[in-house]
Each structure stands twice: as C-alpha cells, then as structure tokens.
Design a protein around this motif. Structure first.
Motif: not given
Length: 429
Positions: A352-360
């Motif tokens: 989730x943390x990796x997905x959040x970073x690359x989604x913003x």
C-alpha cells in the motif's frame, strides 16, 4: 560544502544520490532497531497495565487505543514539520515525544492514575507515528524500481527490537525491581530508553536530509517544490486517484484488522491461564510476522506489482482471523493466527505504501502520506477502543469475525482501480 547544499543549479550525480540513499536507509534502520524495542515491549504489557489500573477488560483495550490515537494525532504535525524542515527534525521530535510518553506511563503507574496513564500512552503513540513515517523517508530518494525494497528494509529493521522487546519482560522486570518499580514497568523503562536512542541517532546521523535533498532535486526539474494541503484538500487529491484511494483503504484496513485482534490477544490468553512469558512469546512471534519478511514482501511488490500483493495481504488476514477465531484455548493456534495476522499486515503496509507513493505527484506526496498515516491510526484507535467491548460481548471468535469485515472494501476498490488502470494511457500510474 555539504552534499545537501552542493550542486545548486545542476543535477545531483546518480552516484551521489545512491550514496545518500544508502546512508539514509542505514541510519533509519539503526533508529528502527532501538525504537522497536520500545514499541514491542509496550505492546506486550500496555493492556496488562491498563487492566491493573482500571480493573476492567473493556478498559484494558484503551492502552493500544491510546497509542494508535496518539499516532494519529501526531501523524500530520510530524509530516507537516518534515515538509517544512525535512525528515530529520520530524523524526527526532517524534522519538523524543515517545520518550516523554514512556516517562509519563511510569509516573502514572506508580501514582495509580489511569487518566495520566492514558495521556502517557498517547505520547508513546508519537513513537509509533515516527516508526511509520520512517518508511516514507526511505522512499524519498528511492528509484521506482527499488522503492518497495528500500522501504521494506526499513520496516524490517523494526523486527530486531520489536521481537526482542516482549521477551525482555523477565529481565526488564529485574531492572524495574532495582529501580524500586513494579515488575510490569520494566518494559516501559526499555521503551523510554529505546525512544531516546532513536532520537539521538536520527538527530546526529540523518545527514543530508533525504526529503530536503529530494525537494532540491524536484526544484531543479522545474516542478513545484511542494503544495500546502489541508486535510480536506489531501482527501480530494486521493479521491481523484483510484490507485491512491485503494492504497490508503488497503493500509487502513490492514492496520485496523491487525490492531483489533492483537490488542485483545494478551487479555484472552491471560483469562485462560497463559503465563506472561507465553504471552510475550506470542506477541514476539506476531511482531516477527509483521516485520520479519518485509524485504521479501518488498521484492514481491517490485516484482509482481502493488495491487496483487496488497490483495494477497487481505487474503492472509482473512485466514488469520479464521485461525485465531476458532482456536479456543489452544495457545499454538492462537499464536499461529497472530503470526499470519502480522504477515497480512506486512503485505498490506508495504504494497500500500509503494502504491500510494507512485500514485501521487511529488509535490503533494508528503502531505498525503501524513493523511494516510492519520487515517491508518484513527482506524487502529477505533478498532482498539471497540475490541474490548466486542470481546466482552461476543468472545474472541466474534472479535475476529468483526475484524475480518474490514477487508471487504479493499477488494471492491481493487476492482475499480484495476478497471481505471486498464483504461488509462501507457505510463499513467
């Protein structure tokens, strides 16, 4: 001239950037080890101290509730401080506040003040917030190809201290006796010491600051250096990104399920006659499940994608609650369920943390990360507050069923996010 201030107006060489990232990850790992001792020890005895002071099972869950509430309270201020002045001041302040909290818990227990104890646990929550924000610091200068690995290694470093912490109940009890304190306060003494050491390591060694270096790099590229977002503004940004929304809901769900079950496990085992050493071992193995395989989870996240790993974590959480909820008095099955619970949390947090970073975009990332940690800890605080009540009314099996329900929104949003991604143009997160 320092690396942090060098090369103004020109790109930072890739070799220098990689060197700063390696140093950053190493310092963060060292701080996580000593700070993790405090976190693991407090998780093992917090509910038991609360039970002694309050005399109520329902109120015993307030120990973990106050820690998670404190982590929520301090998430945004520490993230805002990091956005303004860098990761080093934010992380050092967080560990320091945690140490103040440990001292307050000691005083409250000696004075037999439950209200003061709850205040101390809120301050201890600043240490939890700092532990969580360290993973964001590990991602500041990481490349897209290694972001999952870098942040997972920092998450993994917590294993050493967190697993050791609950098993220090016996030895730390002797330390407490030498200090004229009750046995249960031994781990709290270790908590306070660990937080102090974490603050010192960050303040002295986290140089150059990774977020300030990343911000300088962003400015050189001509992009805006940062956006001052309110909480509603950050939520609007998340709402416009299916990937970011899935990431935050996945992180919140994973944390909520974990806290709801873990909080009441020591009380459940204590009611059935389990020794303190057995309870400590169970919590240690649970924390090992949370952090021990983080590098493997990070590799899987980079290799197979953020969403598949996030969903795998939800499946593991469902299996964990099924095992724990049907374990009854079987200490081996309870422990097995707790280990799986920790592993599911690890899958959810890292992916989730990796997905959040690359989604913003980089200009809004620090503020939204703070909001993510805020909602994560609010979910945990609510779960901790309700867990004692649910345990009293529905038993340990009912508590596990209640916790499992929080995974359902993740699967729904995953379908939406994947559908949106399939319609997006190539290269769009």
């Amino acid at each position: 001239m320092s690396t942090e201030n060098a090369h103004v107006g020109e790109a930072l060489p890739e070799e220098a950037r990689a060197r700063i990232q390696r140093r950053t990850v190493l310092v963060l790992m060292l701080a996580q080890v000593v700070g993790g001792i405090g976190m693991g020890a407090m998780l093992a005895v917090g509910a038991l101290i609360a039970l002694d002071l309050s005399g109520s099972d329902a109120w015993s869950g307030m120990a973990t509730t106050m820690i998670t509430l404190g982590a929520a309270v301090f998430a945004l201020p520490l993230a805002s401080l990091a956005a303004r002045r860098g990761r080093r001041p934010g992380l050092a302040l967080g560990w320091t506040l945690g140490a103040v909290g440990g001292t307050t818990v000691i005083a409250a227990t000696v004075l037999e003040s439950f209200a003061l104890f709850l205040l101390g646990m809120v301050l201890v929550g600043a240490g939890t917030a700092t532990n969580l924000q360290s993973r964001h610091a590990a991602a500041d200068l990481a490349s897209e190809a290694t972001r999952g690995r870098d942040l997972s290694v920092v998450v993994w470093a917590t294993t050493v201290g967190s697993v050791a912490g609950p098993n220090l109940i016996g030895p730390s009890g002797r330390v407490a006796a030498l200090l004229g304190l009750p046995e249960l306060l031994g781990p709290v003494v270790f908590t306070t010491t660990g937080f102090v050491l974490g603050a010192v390591l960050i303040f002295a060694l986290l140089r150059p600051d990774p977020l300030r270096t990343a911000t300088t790099e962003l400015a050189r590229s001509g992009a805006p250096a940062g956006v001052r977002l309110s909480v509603p503004g950050a939520l609007r940004v998340v709402g416009r990104s299916p990937g970011a929304l899935l990431a935050i809901v996945g992180i919140v769900a994973s944390h909520t399920v974990m806290v709801a079950v873990m909080t009441m496990t020591p009380v459940h085992m204590s009611h059935h006659g389990a020794a303190l050493t057995v309870i400590g071992l169970t919590i240690s193995l649970h924390i090992a499940g949370m952090y021990g395989l983080s590098p493997v989870v990070g590799w899987l996240t980079d290799r197979f994608g953020r969403v598949p790993v996030l969903l795998t974590g939800q499946v593991i959480l469902l299996v964990a609650t099924a095992v724990s909820g049907t374990a009854g008095h079987d200490e081996v099955l309870v422990t097995t369920g707790l280990v799986l619970l920790g592993l599911g949390w690890s899958f959810g947090l890292v992916a989730g943390t990796a997905l959040l970073a690359e989604s913003l975009s980089a200009d809004v990332r620090p503020r939204v990360q703070g909001v993510s940690d805020l909602t994560m800890n609010l979910g945990g605080a609510a779960a901790g507050a309700l867990s004692g009540v649910v345990l009293a009314q529905a038993g340990f099996g009912g508590l596990n069923l209640f916790a499992a329900l929080f995974t359902l929104p993740v699967f729904v949003l995953a379908v939406r996010a994947l559908a949106s991604r399939s319609r997006s143009t190539p290269g769009t997160p």
